[in-house]
Design an enzyme around this catalytic site. Structure first.
Site, PDB file in Angstrom:
ATOM      1  N   ASN A 106     -51.619  67.102 -19.308  1.00  0.00           N
ATOM      2  CA  ASN A 106     -50.993  67.671 -20.506  1.00  0.00           C
ATOM      3  C   ASN A 106     -49.657  68.268 -20.075  1.00  0.00           C
ATOM      4  OD1 ASN A 106     -50.273  69.073 -22.784  1.00  0.00           O
ATOM      5  ND2 ASN A 106     -51.928  70.581 -22.658  1.00  0.00           N
ATOM      6  N   TRP A 107     -48.587  67.539 -20.366  1.00  0.00           N
ATOM      7  CA  TRP A 107     -47.267  67.982 -19.900  1.00  0.00           C
ATOM      8  C   TRP A 107     -46.743  69.180 -20.686  1.00  0.00           C
ATOM      9  CZ3 TRP A 107     -43.692  63.091 -18.972  1.00  0.00           C
ATOM     10  CH2 TRP A 107     -44.198  62.359 -17.893  1.00  0.00           C
ATOM     11  N   LYS A 108     -47.346  69.452 -21.821  1.00  0.00           N
ATOM     12  CA  LYS A 108     -46.838  70.512 -22.710  1.00  0.00           C
ATOM     13  C   LYS A 108     -45.360  70.254 -23.001  1.00  0.00           C
ATOM     14  CE  LYS A 108     -50.481  73.405 -21.014  1.00  0.00           C
ATOM     15  NZ  LYS A 108     -51.038  74.731 -20.788  1.00  0.00           N
ATOM     16  N   HIS A 140     -55.598  72.610 -29.157  1.00  0.00           N
ATOM     17  CA  HIS A 140     -55.329  73.323 -27.903  1.00  0.00           C
ATOM     18  C   HIS A 140     -55.110  74.808 -28.200  1.00  0.00           C
ATOM     19  CE1 HIS A 140     -53.279  74.652 -24.266  1.00  0.00           C
ATOM     20  NE2 HIS A 140     -53.801  73.593 -23.678  1.00  0.00           N
ATOM     21  N   GLU A 158     -53.043  76.921 -27.135  1.00  0.00           N
ATOM     22  CA  GLU A 158     -51.651  77.338 -27.390  1.00  0.00           C
ATOM     23  C   GLU A 158     -51.278  77.078 -28.845  1.00  0.00           C
ATOM     24  OE1 GLU A 158     -49.956  75.162 -24.151  1.00  0.00           O
ATOM     25  OE2 GLU A 158     -50.771  76.627 -22.745  1.00  0.00           O
ATOM     26  N   GLU A 216     -61.741  74.758 -22.451  1.00  0.00           N
ATOM     27  CA  GLU A 216     -60.576  75.373 -21.818  1.00  0.00           C
ATOM     28  C   GLU A 216     -60.593  76.873 -22.092  1.00  0.00           C
ATOM     29  OE1 GLU A 216     -57.198  72.480 -20.865  1.00  0.00           O
ATOM     30  OE2 GLU A 216     -56.761  73.510 -22.724  1.00  0.00           O
ATOM     31  N   GLY A 223     -53.175  78.299 -17.580  1.00  0.00           N
ATOM     32  CA  GLY A 223     -51.863  78.782 -17.154  1.00  0.00           C
ATOM     33  C   GLY A 223     -51.890  80.094 -16.385  1.00  0.00           C
ATOM     34  N   SER A 260     -56.180  75.901 -15.083  1.00  0.00           N
ATOM     35  CA  SER A 260     -55.845  76.120 -13.670  1.00  0.00           C
ATOM     36  C   SER A 260     -56.559  75.154 -12.729  1.00  0.00           C
ATOM     37  CB  SER A 260     -56.116  77.577 -13.267  1.00  0.00           C
ATOM     38  OG  SER A 260     -55.290  78.450 -14.008  1.00  0.00           O
TER      39      SER A 260
HETATM   40  P1  PGA Z   1     -53.128  74.595 -16.753  1.00  0.00           P
HETATM   41  O1  PGA Z   1     -53.182  74.138 -18.296  1.00  0.00           O
HETATM   42  O2  PGA Z   1     -53.733  73.493 -15.943  1.00  0.00           O
HETATM   43  O3  PGA Z   1     -51.662  74.805 -16.469  1.00  0.00           O
HETATM   44  O4  PGA Z   1     -53.914  75.863 -16.651  1.00  0.00           O
HETATM   45  C1  PGA Z   1     -54.300  73.467 -18.812  1.00  0.00           C
HETATM   46  C2  PGA Z   1     -54.096  73.137 -20.264  1.00  0.00           C
HETATM   47  O5  PGA Z   1     -53.547  73.938 -21.008  1.00  0.00           O
HETATM   48  O6  PGA Z   1     -54.478  72.041 -20.739  1.00  0.00           O
END
Ligand code: PGA
Length: 250
Positions: free
Chosen positions: A9-11, A95, A97, A167, A173, A212
């Site tokens: 997931n590149w965001k 997600h 976020e 998640e 993150g 993470s």
């Molecule tokens: P992360 O993000 O691996 O940077 O913790 C995971 C995600 O949000 O899918």
């Protein structure tokens, strides 16, 4: 036997120049790793680039969100059929976020989930609790509610066409991954809850862990019986790290 799946997931990261190296590095790195499926969820503007560089590889590409609507007056939105147009096969839905920063609710996430399936895309449906919720022992309540938001509307059967992702918000993150045991406990809870409605779907649906994930912890996490792969954020922006995570499955 469920086949493992690793999703990057590149965001909101990348540029045409940096993506080129990243995509080529990942393609070269996983080309001889036939024991799992690989997907990269890239920002919308880079679909064409992803399609061009991934189409003859064993890496699929997807999106990080989609509109629940098709062709209509919705300035700034991207419809399911537009994703299909670019050869996308997966799309992340719900997600954390987006739930937190873009006011995604159980209702809007469920609508996107349904729209993805109708377009023939595989939704990767994300669930997870916050730190406060875990500390208050609410993990199963929160994750159960998010899962039920799909099962109640569409039935457990539709989950067979989807991928689920646990998640925990406190792990995304943060450099504080769940321990393999913590993640397994919630994955098992998810699978058992689906089994109450449909044991066959529960046994078959892939449930990814995200938060993470790193080359140092992936192997132990992926070894857990109810964990079928990972949703990788930051380490999917580094070809070497992402490939190492993929190698930890072999
Ligand atoms: P992360 O993000 O691996 O940077 O913790 C995971 C995600 O949000 O899918």
């Amino acid at each position: 036997m469920r086949r493992k799946l690793i999703v990057g997931n590149w965001k909101m990261n990348g540029s045409i120049a940096s993506n080129q190296l990243l995509l080529q590095g990942i393609v070269a790195g996983v080309k001889n790793l036939p024991h799992a499926d690989y997907v990269l969820c890239v920002p919308y503007p880079y679909f064409h680039q992803a399609q061009t560089l991934l189409q003859h590889s064993n890496v699929a590409w997807g999106a990080q969100n989609l509109s629940a609507n098709e062709d209509t007056a919705l300035t700034g939105s991207v419809s399911p059929s537009m994703l299909v147009d670019y050869g996308c096969t997966y799309v992340i839905v719900g997600h954390s976020e987006r739930r937190i920063l873009s006011h995604e609710t159980d209702d809007t996430a469920a609508a996107r989930f349904n729209a993805a399936l109708k377009a023939g895309l595989t939704p990767i449906f994300c669930m997870g609790e916050s730190k406060e919720e875990r500390e208050s022992d609410w993990t199963e309540y929160i994750v159960g509610r998010q899962l039920d938001s799909i099962i109640r509307r569409f039935g457990a059967n539709l989950l067979s066409k989807a991928v689920l992702a646990y998640e925990p918000l406190w792990a995304v993150g943060t450099d504080t991954p769940a321990t393999p045991a913590q993640a397994q406990e919630v994955h098992q809870f998810i699978r058992k809850r689906i089994a109450r409605c449909d044991a066959e779907v529960a046994a078959q649906v892939r449930i990814l862990y995200g938060g993470s994930l790193h080359p140092n912890n992936a192997k132990a996490i992926f070894a857990m019986p109810d964990i079928d792969g990972g949703l990788v954020g930051r380490c999917s922006l580094d070809a070497q790290a992402f490939v190492k995570i993929c190698q930890s499955i072999q």
